[in-house]
Enzyme design. Sequence first.
Site, mmCIF file in Angstrom:
data_model
loop_
_atom_site.group_PDB
_atom_site.id
_atom_site.type_symbol
_atom_site.label_atom_id
_atom_site.label_comp_id
_atom_site.label_asym_id
_atom_site.label_seq_id
_atom_site.Cartn_x
_atom_site.Cartn_y
_atom_site.Cartn_z
ATOM 1 N N LYS A 137 8.822 29.954 53.158
ATOM 2 C CA LYS A 137 7.568 29.314 52.749
ATOM 3 C C LYS A 137 7.454 29.239 51.228
ATOM 4 O O LYS A 137 6.961 28.241 50.673
ATOM 5 C CB LYS A 137 6.373 30.058 53.337
ATOM 6 C CG LYS A 137 5.010 29.468 52.961
ATOM 7 C CD LYS A 137 4.920 27.989 53.312
ATOM 8 C CE LYS A 137 3.670 27.334 52.762
ATOM 9 N NZ LYS A 137 2.485 27.518 53.544
ATOM 10 N N LEU A 138 7.915 30.269 50.538
ATOM 11 C CA LEU A 138 7.864 30.230 49.076
ATOM 12 C C LEU A 138 8.785 29.146 48.525
ATOM 13 O O LEU A 138 8.438 28.461 47.557
ATOM 14 C CB LEU A 138 8.225 31.596 48.492
ATOM 15 C CG LEU A 138 7.199 32.705 48.722
ATOM 16 C CD1 LEU A 138 7.682 33.997 48.088
ATOM 17 C CD2 LEU A 138 5.825 32.326 48.173
#
Length: 307
Positions: free
Chosen positions: A175-176
């Site tokens: 997600k980052l």
Amino acid sequence: MSEKPVIGFIGVGFMGHGMAKNLRLAGYQLWVRGRSNRTPVESLLALGAREAENPRQMAEMCDIIHLCLSNSPQIEAVLRGPDGILAGARPGLVVIDTSTANPGSTEALAAELAAVGGHFVDAPLGGTPVQAEAGQLSAMVGCEPEVFARIRPVIDCWAARVSHIGPVGSGHKMKLVMNFISLSYGALYSEAVVLGAKVGISPQTIHEVIGPSRMGCGFFETFMGYVVERNRDAHKFSIANAAKDMRYLNDMASDADMVNLMAGAAKHYYTHAIATGRGDDYVPMLSDIVGALNGVDMDAEVKKGRK
């Protein structure tokens, strides 16, 4: 875990409300816990959900607890507090963290929950509040394969696309990386529309040319929905959350001993916005802030482009 597990949900804001609603509509017994805004909580109670007094009670009553919170300190407090999830955890409890969080914190919490017989799953989201209400989000899941198999029917209630990334922590890492791309787009688009204005090209023209090209995408469309239409709600993701995500991304890159000049540059736009009191604004409004840094009133430029 029973055939129809009891579900808990902590954090029923922009994204969490729709997710929790879809779990309830799928027939799951649901316990919720919100924050200061009572509207989404009352909406879920009207559907038959019950409200937990604290995370400890939720852990005592539920088989699976979802978290949809703003940052790792909030997640840590919900688990480790005196009335937190760890205080009430039973063997077999699964905590699904759908927040965007620091992977190092995720791995530490997973070890603490495992010590009392539970399982921590990171399942951060892709999508918008509209997609959350429709059950059309994407999920990037980090956990062991056997845990993934147990929780997949539950995640399918709110996600249209589910990817098992790997072990605990890998979902938050993915997600980052995703947010690194999207939030860097936000900084890039902001510079592009301001540069266009500086050299006599309206935001409308940039939208008209780029939108249908290979460089167009969903993020570009919602971003330009604010820039061109001045629709504040076109892309509801706060600058404060963006800065937090970029900070976590830069920390992850530092831990990996990586040179990351692009991420550092994008991060500074968001931290500047917070420093000037604009943290509650949404990401596309960064274009106004970049405009002001360069002596350009983007609202005026949009009005000129409409003539």
